[in-house]
Structures are given as C-alpha cells and as structure tokens.
Design an enzyme around this catalytic site. Structure first.
Site: not given
Ligand code: EPU
Length: 336
Positions: A163, A236, A332
C-alpha cells in the site's frame, strides 16, 4: 476542462462526506494537465482526486481539487504471450478488469471490483487476494506539479511497497498521473494463494477461467465489504501492521488464534481487522460512524456521519488496539 466554484464533494468520495471545495477542476483531456498546473494548481492549495475511494475529507477544502476524468485503453504492444496496454488515468478500474476478461488477458483478475480509477491504482499499490497492481505495472506517465514537467517512471522507480509507492512518499501530492502502462499475460495463469478464493472456486465446482475467478472475487468482496453506493466507506481504513517475530510469539501465548503472514522484510504481518475485532470494535457504532459488521477493518458512514465522527471512531480503535496488543495501527486512507 471545467471549473466549478464552491463544489460539494459528496458525490466524489465513497465515504460520502459532505464537504465543499473552493474550486473543483475537472480535467477532461491529458493535454489540459500542464495548463491546469500553471493556471490553477500553483496559486493555491490543491489536491488530486481520483475516484475518491481512498480519501477521507476531514473538512472543507480551501483550494482547488483537480479531478482527471480522461478515459481510454490503448494496446501498445503485443507478442505471442503478452500485451502492453496504456490506460488513461480517469478510466474506472473496473472497466479495465472487464476489458481484460473480454480480451483474455491475465494478471489483474484478482483485483476485480476494487472501486476507483486507474490513475490511483499505482499510488497505493492496490492489492487483494494475493495480487498487487505492482506485479503488472510497466511504467507510469504524469506531470510533476512543482516543475510542470512530464515524467515517465519505470516500475522500479515507482518504489512499490505494501500500500505504498513513490507517489505516497517523495512525490506525495506533487504529481498528476496521466497514463498507467500495464503488462498482461496472454497465457493462462492464475494467482490462487488466497485460501478463500480457492475454496470458493472449489465449492462452486467452477473450472478455472478469468470470468470464474473474477466472479468469485466479487462474491467474496460482496460478503465482506460494504458497497460504497449503499454504505459510505473507504475500504480498509488501516494498514495491516508488521511486528517483530518476538512480539508475535508473545502475543500468540495470549491469543493463539492470531492470523499472521510472513512479512517481506522480516517480521509478521498481522490482520488489523482481527485486532480491531478482538478489541471489541467489530460492527460497533459511535453516533453515525462505526465499523462494518463483516470486516472490522472497514470504517463506515452509517448515514450523515461527519468527518469528526469517523475520526473519533478511528481514534478510539487506535487507542484500544494499542492498549490490548501494544501495536499502533497506521491509517491506510488519505486524510485531507
Ligand atoms: N479478520 C477477522 N476479523 C475481521 C476482519 C478480518 O478476524 O473483522 C481476519 C479474517 O478472518 C482473515 C484475516 O483477518 O483471517 C484477513 O482478512 P481478509 O482476508 O478480509 O483481509 P484483510 O487483511 O483484512 C486485506 C486488504 C484488503 C483486501 C483483502 C483481501 C489491507 C489493508 N487490506 O484485508 O484490501 O481486499 O486483504 O486480499 O491490506 C483495501 O485496501 O481497501 C482492501 C479492501
């Protein structure tokens, strides 16, 4: 170009903040950019706004907002196994995804349904489901605002990180991107490192194709992320934090289910969403702002939220996560 005075920015930011810009300059052709820099941007505070899907306006903007809307996808080069596209900054990102599906070009299908414009994609190196845009960006064209000169930056010169890029660092608010060049594959290849995606494909017993992968990504996003057309949000809100291995191991004793990935430069990348959820903030609301019920990392405007209300939620989350895990979440989203 079109100039609007005292312009309401609500339709131009997915958070739906009702704030006003002193001037709003819609750039309709790339060759208007250098004139716009000379005549408008140098005289007053300015901000370059793409699709407004990663921007939180925190107050009225006393200056000029420049908003490129020029579109176009041109094929520049083609070999047996790859194609180079030059895409105008104002092209909606999703149009490029659909173009790639139609022309069977592989590389960005996992980035389906990310809101925003092509010109913003390299700025925060958009990423999802195991793919980052840096993997396909060949070069970026634009104009430096201070000098008024055009530039072309290679992928390496863009200094992409998680990012992050040169456009968020040395060139922060000092450039207008006009075109992004992409290199896409004509050979069938997929990135299936994100377990949720492989699982969704298997469950639906779908053969691997661009259309099916793209549809699955859209379904996953729909199940986790609020549609900004219905519930205001900027995706995010925080970055996933990277902590030293020792800190991760200590946290693991108390929280054995912590999600973590190896970070590129060492350490462990944790899930900010999970930390926020554990701190009790998932689906919680303070006034008209809060977090999303299915993904705590997304702050939302439940309707009529002011920037102050959103920032109050963010401040409380940072404090509570810090108290519980000794980790300081970094925003972010761009705050203006
Ligand atoms: N999780 C929780 N609780 C929550 C949210 C997530 O326990 O409320 C856990 C999930 O169960 C999972 C892990 O956290 O095991 C990761 O969650 P997720 O796959 O939804 O991805 P993220 O790391 O929260 C990142 C990106 C997103 C992107 C997703 C999918 C960043 C800041 N965000 O989110 O990007 O869509 O991975 O690859 O890196 C964005 O940048 O705006 C964005 C939406």
């Amino acid at each position: 170009m079109k100039l609007f005075e005292n312009h309401n920015l609500k339709p131009y930011n997915t958070f739906g903040m009702e704030v006003y810009a002193g001037q709003f300059l819609q750039l309709e052709k790339p060759d208007e950019v250098s004139v716009a820099i000379e005549e408008y941007l140098r005289q007053q505070p300015y901000y370059i706004l793409g699709g407004g899907s990663n921007t939180l306006f925190t107050r009225d903007f006393d200056g000029v907002i420049a908003h490129p809307v020029f579109e176009g996808i041109e094929k520049e080069e083609e070999t047996a196994d790859r194609i180079v596209l030059r895409v105008a900054a104002g092209e909606p990102w999703e149009n490029l995804i659909q173009y790639c599906i139609k022309h069977e070009l592989y590389g960005i299908e996992n980035l389906t349904a990310i809101p925003g414009l092509v010109g913003s994609a390299p700025v925060q190196n958009i990423g999802a489901y195991g793919v980052e845009v840096k993997d396909t960006v060949l070069k970026v064209e634009g104009f430096a605002i201070a000098s008024g000169k055009p530039f072309v930056l290679s992928n390496a010169e863009c200094q992409f990180g998680y990012r992050n890029s040169v456009f968020k660092q040395q060139l922060k608010n000092d450039c207008i991107i006009t075109y992004v060049w992409f290199q896409l594959s004509k050979r069938k290849q997929f990135t299936l490192s994100y377990q949720g995606l492989t699982k969704a494909l298997q469950e639906r017993e779908l053969p691997l194709s661009l259309r099916n992968v793209s549809d699955c990504v859209r379904k996953i996003r729909d199940s986790k992320l609020p549609d900004p057309k219905i519930v205001g949000n900027g995706g995010s809100f925080f970055k996933n934090p990277v902590v030293p291995i020792e800190q991760y191991q200590e946290l693991l004793v108390q929280y054995p289910d912590l999600v973590a990935y190896d970070a590129i430069d060492g350490g462990k990348k944790l899930s900010a969403g999970q930390l926020i959820e554990k701190a009790g903030w998932k689906g919680k609301r303070l006034g008209n702002a809060g977090t999303w019920k299915n993904q705590a990392l997304v702050l939302v405007n439940y309707g009529g939220a002011t920037p102050k209300e959103v920032l109050e939620v963010a401040k409380n989350i940072i404090q509570d996560v810090n108290k519980m895990f000794d980790i300081t979440l970094e925003m972010e989203i761009n705050r203006i």
